[in-house]
Motif scaffolding. Structure first.
Motif, short mmCIF file in Angstrom:
data_model
loop_
_atom_site.label_atom_id
_atom_site.label_comp_id
_atom_site.label_asym_id
_atom_site.label_seq_id
_atom_site.Cartn_x
_atom_site.Cartn_y
_atom_site.Cartn_z
N LEU A 1 18.00 1.93 -15.81
CA LEU A 1 18.87 2.86 -15.50
C LEU A 1 18.53 4.35 -15.94
CD1 LEU A 1 20.30 3.66 -12.85
CD2 LEU A 1 22.03 3.36 -14.25
N ARG A 2 18.65 4.03 -17.26
CA ARG A 2 17.88 5.08 -17.90
C ARG A 2 16.39 6.11 -17.76
NH1 ARG A 2 16.18 6.77 -22.56
NH2 ARG A 2 15.78 4.54 -23.51
N ARG A 3 15.94 4.58 -18.22
CA ARG A 3 14.68 5.02 -17.89
C ARG A 3 13.83 6.09 -16.37
NH1 ARG A 3 10.69 1.65 -21.82
NH2 ARG A 3 11.40 1.75 -23.55
N GLY A 4 14.57 4.34 -15.13
CA GLY A 4 14.12 5.03 -14.11
C GLY A 4 14.60 7.08 -13.57
N LEU A 5 15.89 7.33 -14.47
CA LEU A 5 16.16 8.34 -13.36
C LEU A 5 16.57 9.63 -14.68
CD1 LEU A 5 19.47 7.36 -12.12
CD2 LEU A 5 17.19 7.47 -10.96
N ASP A 6 15.89 9.11 -15.97
CA ASP A 6 15.40 9.85 -17.09
C ASP A 6 16.87 10.63 -17.57
OD1 ASP A 6 14.18 10.98 -19.25
OD2 ASP A 6 13.67 12.83 -17.34
N PHE A 7 17.75 9.75 -18.25
CA PHE A 7 18.86 10.62 -19.14
C PHE A 7 19.23 10.02 -20.50
CE2 PHE A 7 20.76 7.22 -15.65
CZ PHE A 7 21.27 6.13 -18.07
N PRO A 8 20.06 11.00 -20.90
CA PRO A 8 20.06 10.11 -22.30
C PRO A 8 21.44 9.35 -22.36
CG PRO A 8 20.50 13.20 -22.69
CD PRO A 8 19.82 12.01 -21.09
N ALA A 9 21.61 7.73 -23.68
CA ALA A 9 22.61 7.37 -23.78
C ALA A 9 22.00 6.75 -24.68
CB ALA A 9 23.29 6.04 -22.25
N GLN A 10 23.71 5.94 -25.90
CA GLN A 10 23.38 5.84 -26.81
C GLN A 10 24.01 4.23 -26.62
OE1 GLN A 10 21.70 6.22 -29.86
NE2 GLN A 10 22.24 4.23 -30.18
N HIS A 11 23.35 2.82 -26.72
CA HIS A 11 23.74 1.41 -26.23
C HIS A 11 24.54 0.44 -27.83
CE1 HIS A 11 22.61 -3.42 -26.92
NE2 HIS A 11 23.70 -2.60 -26.09
N VAL A 12 25.55 0.83 -27.39
CA VAL A 12 26.33 0.09 -28.70
C VAL A 12 26.24 -1.57 -28.08
CG1 VAL A 12 28.66 -0.30 -29.58
CG2 VAL A 12 28.18 1.86 -28.42
N PRO A 13 25.54 -2.58 -28.95
CA PRO A 13 25.81 -3.95 -29.07
C PRO A 13 27.56 -4.46 -29.29
CG PRO A 13 24.05 -2.84 -30.60
CD PRO A 13 24.91 -1.88 -30.49
N TYR A 14 27.50 -5.43 -28.91
CA TYR A 14 29.00 -6.13 -29.47
C TYR A 14 28.66 -7.67 -29.20
CZ TYR A 14 31.82 -1.43 -29.25
OH TYR A 14 32.47 -0.67 -29.25
N ARG A 15 29.53 -8.09 -29.79
CA ARG A 15 29.20 -9.87 -29.97
C ARG A 15 29.39 -10.57 -28.65
NH1 ARG A 15 27.80 -11.52 -34.70
NH2 ARG A 15 28.13 -13.65 -34.24
N THR A 16 30.92 -9.45 -28.27
CA THR A 16 31.27 -10.51 -26.50
C THR A 16 31.78 -9.78 -25.82
OG1 THR A 16 33.67 -10.01 -27.23
CG2 THR A 16 31.99 -12.58 -27.91
N SER A 17 31.64 -9.47 -24.34
CA SER A 17 31.99 -8.98 -23.58
C SER A 17 33.34 -8.45 -23.74
CB SER A 17 31.53 -9.46 -22.33
OG SER A 17 30.37 -9.28 -21.52
N PRO A 18 34.30 -9.17 -23.77
CA PRO A 18 36.04 -8.72 -23.64
C PRO A 18 36.00 -7.72 -25.22
CG PRO A 18 35.62 -10.74 -23.80
CD PRO A 18 34.19 -10.45 -23.75
N ALA A 19 35.43 -7.64 -26.11
CA ALA A 19 35.05 -6.76 -27.52
C ALA A 19 34.81 -5.59 -26.82
CB ALA A 19 34.63 -7.11 -28.25
N GLY A 20 33.71 -5.40 -26.42
CA GLY A 20 32.67 -4.16 -25.91
C GLY A 20 34.14 -3.64 -24.73
N LEU A 21 34.73 -4.41 -23.78
CA LEU A 21 35.69 -4.12 -22.77
C LEU A 21 36.21 -3.46 -23.61
CD1 LEU A 21 36.35 -3.46 -19.62
CD2 LEU A 21 37.14 -6.14 -19.64
#
Length: 325
Positions: free
Chosen positions: A174-194
């Protein structure tokens, strides 16, 4: 004459062996079938495998045992499937990432296009671009504009359950297709990120709908656009990506039945037909988690899907420079 006689013996032996092999396959299954799930209990693939196993158990009049073998992003379980005897008694219910993404990020102990037999597509899970409601953003164009307007030292942060996961790659698509900046933050699990999304430490995600649904229902989060090409019944107010940005083609997180390479055609066809019949039972779909739909593909169509996704996401992983930690 001796060599001619020997050829007759060999031909005769082959003709006798063929009926025995066909008879053995016709009698399949004559003992319990192991269905390897390369993930822990509670994972979507685990849920799908147990529902499917219940149905196939009745059709085959044999136990079908869902066997969780988690680890290494699914690679440990997939390796067990690949190394099993090709007799139909060890199969696997595998999510697409372990087949078309993970092998590009690490030295997987299997070649998904060479060491496995595609049998049947089963389900596909949907995601959504989901934001904190207090951002006041309700459309995809507004989100893109807001992301572009933020200072470089204060970008939008989005979470996923790790580098190379489908939500991570979909956000990057999505970011590349629409050309906007955003920063990824990887978590070990979805519940932790949520949890951090709800706490305001990150602002967005492309996680599975089943993960974000409760917070969408409470109004804490807002789904801005859904990943399928058609609008999701569970998100009637969120447009599909085809409605607002048809040039963006998201990854579809499918789950499928596979066996080891060399699985006989007759057994492959039997499993595929019985899986298709299971998907046709209305109760099967109703037992799936929110956002999960049916992915009814036969062996040839599934093989082609694997080849396409393997090439596509291999290129994206290389562009992003992703490697397993």
């Amino acid at each position: 004459m001796a060599s001619a006689s020997r050829r007759l013996v060999l031909v005769g032996a082959a003709s006798l062996a063929a009926p025995r092999l066909a008879f053995a396959q016709a009698g399949w299954p004559s003992k319990p079938v192991r269905l390897v799930v390369p993930y822990g209990a509670g994972n979507l693939a685990d849920h799908v495998a147990r529902v499917l196993a219940e149905d196939l158990q009745q059709r085959w009049n044999q136990r079908v045992v869902a066997d969780n073998q988690p680890g290494a992003g699914g690679a440990i379980g997939v390796q067990q499937i690949a190394r099993a005897a090709p007799d139909g008694y060890t199969l696997g219910l595998v999510a697409m990432a372990a087949l078309v993404i993970t092998p590009h990020m690490t030295r997987a102990p299997y070649d998904p296009l060479r060491d496995l037999t595609p049998v049947a597509g089963v389900t596909v899970s949907s995601g959504a671009l989901t934001l904190r409601s207090d951002l006041g953003i309700t459309t995809l164009p507004d989100f893109v504009a807001a992301a572009r307007a933020r200072p470089a030292n204060d970008p939008f942060f989005y979470y996923s359950a790790g580098n190379g996961t489908v939500p991570h790659l979909n956000f990057e698509i999505l970011r590349r297709g629409l050309d906007f900046p955003a920063q990824h933050v990887p978590y070990r699990t979805s519940p932790a990120g949520l949890a951090d999304l709800l706490a305001g430490r990150v602002q967005a995600t492309m996680d599975s709908f089943s993960v974000v649904q409760p917070a969408i229902q409470t109004g804490e989060l807002r789904a801005v656009v859904a990943t399928p090409r058609r609008r999701m019944p569970e998100l009637p107010d969120a447009p599909s990506i085809a409605e607002v940005a048809p040039q963006v083609e998201f990854a579809h997180a499918w789950q499928a039945v596979l066996g080891p390479a060399g699985l006989p055609r007759e057994i492959t066809a039997r499993i595929a037909a019985d899986t298709k019949a299971a998907l046709a039972v209305p109760a099967f779909a109703t037992r799936m988690p929110a956002g999960a739909g049916l992915f009814d593909l036969g062996p040839e169509a599934l093989a082609e899907q694997m080849r396409r996704d393997h090439a596509r996401f291999g290129a994206l992983v290389a562009e992003l420079g992703l490697r397993s930690e």
